[in-house]
Design a protein around this motif. Sequence first.
Motif, PDB file in Angstrom:
ATOM      1  N   THR A   1     -38.460  23.326  53.169  1.00 17.39           N
ATOM      2  CA  THR A   1     -39.286  24.471  53.569  1.00 17.39           C
ATOM      3  C   THR A   1     -40.340  23.810  54.422  1.00 17.39           C
ATOM      4  O   THR A   1     -40.805  22.631  54.378  1.00 17.39           O
ATOM      5  N   ASN A   2     -40.921  24.562  55.379  1.00 17.76           N
ATOM      6  CA  ASN A   2     -41.957  24.117  56.251  1.00 17.76           C
ATOM      7  C   ASN A   2     -43.448  23.707  55.320  1.00 17.76           C
ATOM      8  O   ASN A   2     -43.771  22.579  55.637  1.00 17.76           O
ATOM      9  N   ASP A   3     -43.683  24.392  54.254  1.00 20.07           N
ATOM     10  CA  ASP A   3     -44.632  24.114  53.428  1.00 20.07           C
ATOM     11  C   ASP A   3     -44.416  22.698  52.536  1.00 20.07           C
ATOM     12  O   ASP A   3     -45.402  21.721  52.704  1.00 20.07           O
ATOM     13  N   GLU A   4     -43.183  22.533  52.354  1.00 28.02           N
ATOM     14  CA  GLU A   4     -43.058  20.949  51.690  1.00 28.02           C
ATOM     15  C   GLU A   4     -43.113  19.939  52.574  1.00 28.02           C
ATOM     16  O   GLU A   4     -43.709  18.835  52.401  1.00 28.02           O
ATOM     17  N   LEU A   5     -42.575  20.053  54.097  1.00 34.87           N
ATOM     18  CA  LEU A   5     -42.909  19.073  55.057  1.00 34.87           C
ATOM     19  C   LEU A   5     -44.347  18.870  55.168  1.00 34.87           C
ATOM     20  O   LEU A   5     -44.726  17.840  55.268  1.00 34.87           O
ATOM     21  N   ARG A   6     -45.134  19.855  55.323  1.00 39.06           N
ATOM     22  CA  ARG A   6     -46.510  19.779  55.387  1.00 39.06           C
ATOM     23  C   ARG A   6     -47.115  19.025  54.277  1.00 39.06           C
ATOM     24  O   ARG A   6     -48.177  18.006  54.866  1.00 39.06           O
ATOM     25  N   SER A   7     -46.836  19.199  53.176  1.00 32.51           N
ATOM     26  CA  SER A   7     -47.330  18.477  51.906  1.00 32.51           C
ATOM     27  C   SER A   7     -46.878  16.760  52.125  1.00 32.51           C
ATOM     28  O   SER A   7     -47.790  16.048  52.083  1.00 32.51           O
ATOM     29  N   VAL A   8     -45.679  16.707  52.776  1.00 29.81           N
ATOM     30  CA  VAL A   8     -45.371  15.259  52.799  1.00 29.81           C
ATOM     31  C   VAL A   8     -46.038  14.671  53.932  1.00 29.81           C
ATOM     32  O   VAL A   8     -46.524  13.592  53.775  1.00 29.81           O
ATOM     33  N   PHE A   9     -46.272  15.610  54.911  1.00 34.84           N
ATOM     34  CA  PHE A   9     -46.790  14.912  56.143  1.00 34.84           C
ATOM     35  C   PHE A   9     -48.481  14.615  55.937  1.00 34.84           C
ATOM     36  O   PHE A   9     -49.069  13.658  56.572  1.00 34.84           O
ATOM     37  N   SER A  10     -48.834  15.383  55.002  1.00 31.14           N
ATOM     38  CA  SER A  10     -50.253  15.356  54.757  1.00 31.14           C
ATOM     39  C   SER A  10     -50.761  13.865  54.212  1.00 31.14           C
ATOM     40  O   SER A  10     -51.787  13.383  54.114  1.00 31.14           O
ATOM     41  N   ALA A  11     -49.771  13.097  53.579  1.00 33.01           N
ATOM     42  CA  ALA A  11     -49.826  11.729  53.139  1.00 33.01           C
ATOM     43  C   ALA A  11     -49.676  10.739  53.983  1.00 33.01           C
ATOM     44  O   ALA A  11     -49.734   9.389  53.682  1.00 33.01           O
ATOM     45  N   THR A  12     -49.303  11.056  55.543  1.00 34.92           N
ATOM     46  CA  THR A  12     -49.221   9.912  56.367  1.00 34.92           C
ATOM     47  C   THR A  12     -50.178  10.210  57.229  1.00 34.92           C
ATOM     48  O   THR A  12     -51.107  10.854  57.258  1.00 34.92           O
ATOM     49  N   SER A  13     -50.104   9.178  58.347  1.00 34.12           N
ATOM     50  CA  SER A  13     -51.332   9.121  59.494  1.00 34.12           C
ATOM     51  C   SER A  13     -50.928  10.067  60.534  1.00 34.12           C
ATOM     52  O   SER A  13     -51.497   9.941  61.659  1.00 34.12           O
ATOM     53  N   ALA A  14     -50.023  10.960  60.356  1.00 35.98           N
ATOM     54  CA  ALA A  14     -49.471  11.872  61.470  1.00 35.98           C
ATOM     55  C   ALA A  14     -50.594  12.862  61.938  1.00 35.98           C
ATOM     56  O   ALA A  14     -51.448  13.327  60.998  1.00 35.98           O
ATOM     57  N   THR A  15     -50.670  13.207  63.102  1.00 38.55           N
ATOM     58  CA  THR A  15     -51.799  13.983  63.602  1.00 38.55           C
ATOM     59  C   THR A  15     -51.401  15.448  63.557  1.00 38.55           C
ATOM     60  O   THR A  15     -50.045  15.709  63.468  1.00 38.55           O
ATOM     61  N   PRO A  16     -52.244  16.493  63.451  1.00 42.96           N
ATOM     62  CA  PRO A  16     -51.821  17.869  63.415  1.00 42.96           C
ATOM     63  C   PRO A  16     -50.776  18.367  64.468  1.00 42.96           C
ATOM     64  O   PRO A  16     -49.790  19.089  64.497  1.00 42.96           O
ATOM     65  N   ASP A  17     -50.601  17.616  65.752  1.00 44.96           N
ATOM     66  CA  ASP A  17     -49.886  18.073  66.668  1.00 44.96           C
ATOM     67  C   ASP A  17     -48.476  17.458  66.456  1.00 44.96           C
ATOM     68  O   ASP A  17     -47.413  17.978  66.747  1.00 44.96           O
ATOM     69  N   GLN A  18     -48.781  16.166  65.801  1.00 44.97           N
ATOM     70  CA  GLN A  18     -47.431  15.345  65.390  1.00 44.97           C
ATOM     71  C   GLN A  18     -46.635  16.361  64.409  1.00 44.97           C
ATOM     72  O   GLN A  18     -45.286  16.365  64.294  1.00 44.97           O
ATOM     73  N   VAL A  19     -47.580  16.762  63.411  1.00 42.07           N
ATOM     74  CA  VAL A  19     -46.938  17.406  62.143  1.00 42.07           C
ATOM     75  C   VAL A  19     -46.279  18.761  62.856  1.00 42.07           C
ATOM     76  O   VAL A  19     -45.101  19.060  62.490  1.00 42.07           O
ATOM     77  N   GLU A  20     -46.916  19.506  63.885  1.00 48.97           N
ATOM     78  CA  GLU A  20     -46.280  20.764  64.221  1.00 48.97           C
ATOM     79  C   GLU A  20     -45.170  20.443  64.964  1.00 48.97           C
ATOM     80  O   GLU A  20     -44.153  21.217  64.939  1.00 48.97           O
ATOM     81  N   THR A  21     -45.043  19.535  65.737  1.00 48.35           N
ATOM     82  CA  THR A  21     -43.731  19.103  66.477  1.00 48.35           C
ATOM     83  C   THR A  21     -42.577  18.645  65.530  1.00 48.35           C
ATOM     84  O   THR A  21     -41.583  19.110  65.729  1.00 48.35           O
TER      85      THR A  21
END
Length: 523
Positions: A451-471
Amino acid sequence: MIVLAQLQMAINISALPVSLGPLSQDLGSPATAAATALLLYSMFVAAFVMLGAKIGKLAGERRVLQVSVVVHGAAMGLMATSTDASTMNAAQSIAGIAAAAAVPTLVVLIAANYHGRQQETALGVLAGIPAVASAVTFVIAGFLATALSWRYSYWLIVSLAVVVLILSFRLAPIPRQPGTRIDMFGVVLSAAAVALILLGFNNLQAWGLLLAESAAPFSLLGLSPAPILILLGVMFGQAFFAWSNRRVAANRQPLLAMEVLDSREEKSAVIAFLAAGSLGLAVGFLVPLYVQIIQGRTPLFSAVAILPYTAAIAASGVLSVRLYDRFGPRSLGTASFVLIAIGLAVVAFTVGNDWSTVTVILGLILVGIGEGTLLTLLFNVLVSSSPKRLAGDVAALRGVANNVSNALGAAFASVVAVGLLGMFLTSAFSQSELPPELSNHVLFDDVDFVTNDELRSVFSATSATPDQVETAIAINEDARLRALRGAFLIVAGISLLSIFPAARLPKYVPRELSANDIVSGQA
């Protein structure tokens, strides 16, 4: 009473996945533990249903049904009081053995108590009950698991077992066949074949389609054990039929009467039955996958979304028998597979983020009509093509085909959907401007639908910027939807290929046939 007995067993299969979250939390086990319990149940049913048919002949089908209902009810009581995964597995294993003995008796009881059009309708009802049970159970069990506890669903099955047992005494007892012999070596061969095939297909995604994944328990020269188990299962299956034919040649009783598979039409009916069951399980896998993962909805909403499909299966299973006086099995079978393919294509081209789209619902209804018609038609063909005395063998054959097709459909759909997802994600990320380490870290270690929520949770532990996360999330959303559409189209293609076994079905209009009809070749 026969319907309630079928419901008792069918509700158990549907209650387990819909109660997955609360059950896993309560027992302190991973979500995969429930899948293991379901596998054990299906494996015991498929492995020992032919033995169950022989026991029914030896002891009398009504008596065997009554004992099976009691044992199955006791297993559901054990399930309701489970405190860990081991107890749950034991309960489902016992329930599987009880169901293996009960399933053949239901068809024998119908053959003994109903005749002509009533028999055809009764078989249609029996074939449609699993779909009804699935729709009803998802709603009831989902509500009970949310409002009270998942355990109440299994206490409900226990209560149902008591009702079935009381009502069963209204049925006339069926005479025993004391001359029946049990081929124990055939039991071993058939059980090994079914167990290996089910284990292989159920673990294709986790263990690897060809090369062994990290989750595989072992590997042979780097190859996944899943296809190896399937190959071994097929070999044991061939050995079972060779052994059975050898017993027939020696005037000894095989475990499964070879008369139920002695014609091209009967073999084609079994192949078509496997295809129809697999298509149904593939759809049953893909729809909740879309609703719960892509849309992020609840299991209860999944039940509502799939309700038109299951209702269409149940209704067409009963009503399609009215077509038997006008169309033969060959015409109905071919038309049903074409209807399924059309319905799946409609779903594939119109499915989007809004599940209430009228065309999507219409597509699922078309699929349900085709599937319900097929399951009833093929069941009737198998029953009417054999003498009444072989009704238990026909039911056993159906039980094996049904459980094997369950594994085939779910495994095929999951492998195809995940494979397409990985392909679309690889292509999309290679064309994006996202850093390679981001996609490698998040998506390619273990590609799966999230799910999108699971992806956001995983991305939160990386150095990804908000724009990169949404992309990255947008890429994943598009890939998930395209993978689902592609999977529906591939399943539609399989349905069209299934026209070939359907074209070999008999031309006669299904009706009740006597043993003399079979002997004289009028079938």
